[in-house]
Design a protein around this motif. Structure first.
Motif, PDB file in Angstrom:
ATOM      1  N   UNK A 107     -37.775  46.371   4.908  1.00  0.00           N
ATOM      2  CA  UNK A 107     -38.485  45.381   3.920  1.00  0.00           C
ATOM      3  C   UNK A 107     -36.791  44.949   3.342  1.00  0.00           C
ATOM      4  N   UNK A 108     -36.881  44.011   2.192  1.00  0.00           N
ATOM      5  CA  UNK A 108     -36.640  42.420   1.820  1.00  0.00           C
ATOM      6  C   UNK A 108     -36.517  43.277   0.426  1.00  0.00           C
ATOM      7  N   UNK A 109     -35.953  41.825  -0.146  1.00  0.00           N
ATOM      8  CA  UNK A 109     -35.768  42.542  -2.026  1.00  0.00           C
ATOM      9  C   UNK A 109     -36.689  42.204  -2.567  1.00  0.00           C
ATOM     10  N   UNK A 145     -25.928  38.254 -11.234  1.00  0.00           N
ATOM     11  CA  UNK A 145     -25.855  38.864  -9.477  1.00  0.00           C
ATOM     12  C   UNK A 145     -26.002  40.127  -9.609  1.00  0.00           C
ATOM     13  N   UNK A 146     -27.570  40.795  -9.038  1.00  0.00           N
ATOM     14  CA  UNK A 146     -27.842  42.602  -8.870  1.00  0.00           C
ATOM     15  C   UNK A 146     -27.636  42.451  -7.662  1.00  0.00           C
ATOM     16  N   UNK A 147     -26.540  43.641  -7.246  1.00  0.00           N
ATOM     17  CA  UNK A 147     -25.992  43.814  -5.685  1.00  0.00           C
ATOM     18  C   UNK A 147     -26.487  45.583  -6.187  1.00  0.00           C
ATOM     19  N   UNK A 207     -22.285  33.894  -7.649  1.00  0.00           N
ATOM     20  CA  UNK A 207     -23.866  33.048  -7.715  1.00  0.00           C
ATOM     21  C   UNK A 207     -24.495  34.180  -8.653  1.00  0.00           C
ATOM     22  N   UNK A 208     -26.368  34.133  -8.421  1.00  0.00           N
ATOM     23  CA  UNK A 208     -27.487  34.233  -9.162  1.00  0.00           C
ATOM     24  C   UNK A 208     -28.359  35.014  -7.782  1.00  0.00           C
ATOM     25  N   UNK A 209     -29.356  36.086  -8.455  1.00  0.00           N
ATOM     26  CA  UNK A 209     -29.997  36.655  -7.083  1.00  0.00           C
ATOM     27  C   UNK A 209     -29.727  38.019  -7.609  1.00  0.00           C
ATOM     28  N   UNK A 210     -30.862  38.399  -6.562  1.00  0.00           N
ATOM     29  CA  UNK A 210     -30.918  39.882  -6.022  1.00  0.00           C
ATOM     30  C   UNK A 210     -30.191  40.406  -5.144  1.00  0.00           C
ATOM     31  N   UNK A 211     -29.495  40.713  -3.806  1.00  0.00           N
ATOM     32  CA  UNK A 211     -29.259  41.020  -2.642  1.00  0.00           C
ATOM     33  C   UNK A 211     -29.295  42.404  -2.604  1.00  0.00           C
TER      34      UNK A 211
END
Length: 326
Positions: A107-109, A145-147, A207-211
């Protein structure tokens, strides 16, 4: 000069992050309770996030980057409200444990999350992280950024999970070692240094996003064999079925009297999360063999036969092996 505030910075992961930012030439401030020193070259601001107004000493300063790893949703919510307007970018270190379903493989983010914790709820790590993520998105939005870190491993790991295997094989030497029957089960880890480097990279690039910041999945049996080779173990591997281990009060995953990293069969998705976003945004992964070697050096320095936070004592392991063999 880049001005970085780390909420923490004196613990294991946050200390690695602080040092990595210092190596990058940043001015680093660590806000922590003061029980441990900040890394050399960093400023320490002593404050307890459980107390009122803990951010007073840093709330009037301008920041290029703020990093938070807290698993207390109320602390994260208060921090982004107080400091969100004062920073150009925010990195929140979450966890792959936020996902609701541990059965979906690969599964991914975008996978569904657990229900967020509510004020007054009994503490639940995954739900607290979900609520914390929501606070960061609400307050900081496209500056965040959500890591989502996988199982963090390497030298100095205070949980003693990953290091159990390589240290146990080294301690056993030519004697037998106990392993669980784990056909079809997976392991997935990330070296603390690789994760710290990534946290700095997304902060520098804003960077903005979730990884999902985690390693490549591998069969649990392959991981055990790599740990065995790294330690030079030549003794017998004694395999126990999950039912037998449960009957003898040996736990999964972590904690005293456990076989660390070993998962129940009904959680096939937990250690198979995709890390495609992590890789495409600059994340790197050193070979697991390198992390095992570094960890073994650390385990030897700390004492192979020391009392551990996770894993069987050697005496308990030998008693279980004797019962299995008898």
């Amino acid at each position: 000069m880049t001005n970085v505030l780390i909420l923490g910075g004196t613990g294991w992961l946050s200390g690695w992050v602080a040092r990595r930012w210092l190596e990058a030439g940043a001015s680093v401030t660590c806000l922590a309770r003061g029980a441990r020193p900040a890394p050399e070259g960093a400023e320490l601001v002593v404050a307890d996030r459980a107390e009122p107004y803990p951010y007073a000493a840093v709330a009037e300063r301008e920041w290029d980057e703020i990093v938070d790893i807290s698993s207390r949703a109320e602390h994260v919510a208060a921090a982004v409200q107080a400091l969100g307007p004062r920073t150009k970018h925010w990195t929140y270190v979450s966890t792959i444990s936020v996902y609701a379903d541990a059965t979906a493989v690969g599964a991914d983010e975008s996978a569904p999350l657990a229900e967020p914790a509510e004020p007054g709820d009994e503490y639940d790590y995954s739900r607290e992280k979900v609520a914390a993520e929501a606070s960061v998105r609400s307050a900081v939005g496209d500056r965040a950024a959500i890591v989502r870190a996988g199982l963090i491993v390497g030298p100095g790991d205070p949980t003693d999970r990953f290091g159990y295997w390589v240290s146990r094989f080294a301690l056993a030497g030519e004697e037998p070692a106990l392993v669980p029957a784990a056909r079809g089960l997976m392991a997935q880890v990330i070296d603390v240094d690789d994760l710290a480097a990534y946290i700095v990279a997304v902060g520098r690039g804003r960077w903005s996003g979730t990884a999902n910041a985690t390693g490549d999945p591998m069969p649990f049996t392959e991981f055990v064999e790599l740990a065995r080779r790294a330690a030079g173990h030549s003794g017998e591997l004694v395999t126990a079925d999950p039912e037998w281990l449960a009957a003898h009060e040996v736990d999964h995953w972590m904690g005293p009297r456990s076989l660390p990293l070993w998962l129940p069969a009904d959680m096939p998705g937990h250690s198979t999360r995709t890390n495609a976003v992590y890789r495409s945004t600059g994340g790197t992964l050193r070979p697991v063999t390198e992390t095992l070697a570094r960890t073994l050096d650390d385990e030897r320095a700390r004492g192979l036969d020391r009392e551990r936070q996770s894993g069987l004592s050697r005496a308990d392991e030998l008693a279980l092996i004797a019962e299995l063999s008898g």
